[in-house]
Design a protein around this motif. Sequence first.
Motif, PDB file in Angstrom:
ATOM      1  N   UNK A  69       0.830  -1.199   0.000  1.00 26.92           N
ATOM      2  CA  UNK A  69       0.000   0.000   0.000  1.00 26.92           C
ATOM      3  C   UNK A  69       0.867   1.252   0.000  1.00 26.92           C
ATOM      4  N   UNK A  70       1.903   1.279   0.825  1.00 23.46           N
ATOM      5  CA  UNK A  70       2.793   2.441   0.891  1.00 23.46           C
ATOM      6  C   UNK A  70       3.556   2.596  -0.418  1.00 23.46           C
ATOM      7  N   UNK A  71       4.068   1.520  -0.961  1.00 21.30           N
ATOM      8  CA  UNK A  71       4.822   1.588  -2.211  1.00 21.30           C
ATOM      9  C   UNK A  71       3.935   2.059  -3.356  1.00 21.30           C
ATOM     10  N   UNK A  72       2.724   1.555  -3.426  1.00 18.93           N
ATOM     11  CA  UNK A  72       1.800   1.938  -4.491  1.00 18.93           C
ATOM     12  C   UNK A  72       1.479   3.433  -4.416  1.00 18.93           C
ATOM     13  N   UNK A  73       1.196   3.935  -3.229  1.00 18.58           N
ATOM     14  CA  UNK A  73       0.884   5.357  -3.086  1.00 18.58           C
ATOM     15  C   UNK A  73       2.110   6.223  -3.301  1.00 18.58           C
ATOM     16  N   UNK A 111       2.280   9.231  -6.104  1.00 14.16           N
ATOM     17  CA  UNK A 111       2.660  10.605  -5.768  1.00 14.16           C
ATOM     18  C   UNK A 111       3.888  11.027  -6.575  1.00 14.16           C
ATOM     19  N   UNK A 112       4.856  10.137  -6.704  1.00 13.31           N
ATOM     20  CA  UNK A 112       6.064  10.450  -7.469  1.00 13.31           C
ATOM     21  C   UNK A 112       5.729  10.703  -8.938  1.00 13.31           C
ATOM     22  N   UNK A 113       4.817   9.945  -9.511  1.00 13.41           N
ATOM     23  CA  UNK A 113       4.424  10.139 -10.902  1.00 13.41           C
ATOM     24  C   UNK A 113       3.750  11.495 -11.091  1.00 13.41           C
ATOM     25  N   UNK A 170       4.103  14.149  -9.189  1.00 15.96           N
ATOM     26  CA  UNK A 170       5.111  15.177  -8.953  1.00 15.96           C
ATOM     27  C   UNK A 170       6.002  15.334 -10.184  1.00 15.96           C
ATOM     28  N   UNK A 171       6.388  14.238 -10.805  1.00 14.10           N
ATOM     29  CA  UNK A 171       7.205  14.297 -12.023  1.00 14.10           C
ATOM     30  C   UNK A 171       6.440  14.970 -13.157  1.00 14.10           C
ATOM     31  N   UNK A 172       5.174  14.637 -13.313  1.00 10.34           N
ATOM     32  CA  UNK A 172       4.347  15.264 -14.338  1.00 10.34           C
ATOM     33  C   UNK A 172       4.225  16.765 -14.092  1.00 10.34           C
ATOM     34  N   UNK A 173       4.062  17.163 -12.846  1.00 13.70           N
ATOM     35  CA  UNK A 173       3.968  18.580 -12.505  1.00 13.70           C
ATOM     36  C   UNK A 173       5.268  19.311 -12.835  1.00 13.70           C
ATOM     37  N   UNK A 174       6.415  18.707 -12.552  1.00 15.89           N
ATOM     38  CA  UNK A 174       7.696  19.334 -12.878  1.00 15.89           C
ATOM     39  C   UNK A 174       7.881  19.480 -14.383  1.00 15.89           C
ATOM     40  N   UNK A 175       7.443  18.506 -15.155  1.00 11.88           N
ATOM     41  CA  UNK A 175       7.544  18.599 -16.617  1.00 11.88           C
ATOM     42  C   UNK A 175       6.657  19.730 -17.130  1.00 11.88           C
ATOM     43  N   UNK A 176       5.448  19.865 -16.581  1.00 11.03           N
ATOM     44  CA  UNK A 176       4.541  20.933 -16.991  1.00 11.03           C
ATOM     45  C   UNK A 176       5.127  22.303 -16.646  1.00 11.03           C
TER      46      UNK A 176
END
Length: 56
Positions: free
Chosen positions: A21-25, A29-31, A33-39
Motif C-alpha cells: 500500500x505504501x509503495x503503491x501510493x 505521488x512520485x508520478x 510530482x514528475x508530471x507537474x515538474x515537466x509541466x
Amino acid sequence: MKTAVLIKEIYLEGFRNLGHFILKNYLKIFAWFSFLLIVVGLYALLFRIFTGFAFD
C-alpha cells in the motif's frame, strides 16, 4: 502463551499488505510530482520563447 500467539497473529495480519500500500501510493505521488515538474518546465520554456528571450 495463547494470548501472545493471538497478539502476534493480529499484528502480522494488520501489517501484511501495508508495504504494498505504501509503495503503491509513493509511486503514484512520485508520478504526479514528475508530471507537474515537466509541466512547469514546459511552461517556462514556452514563456521564454513567446516573450522573445534570446537563447544565445
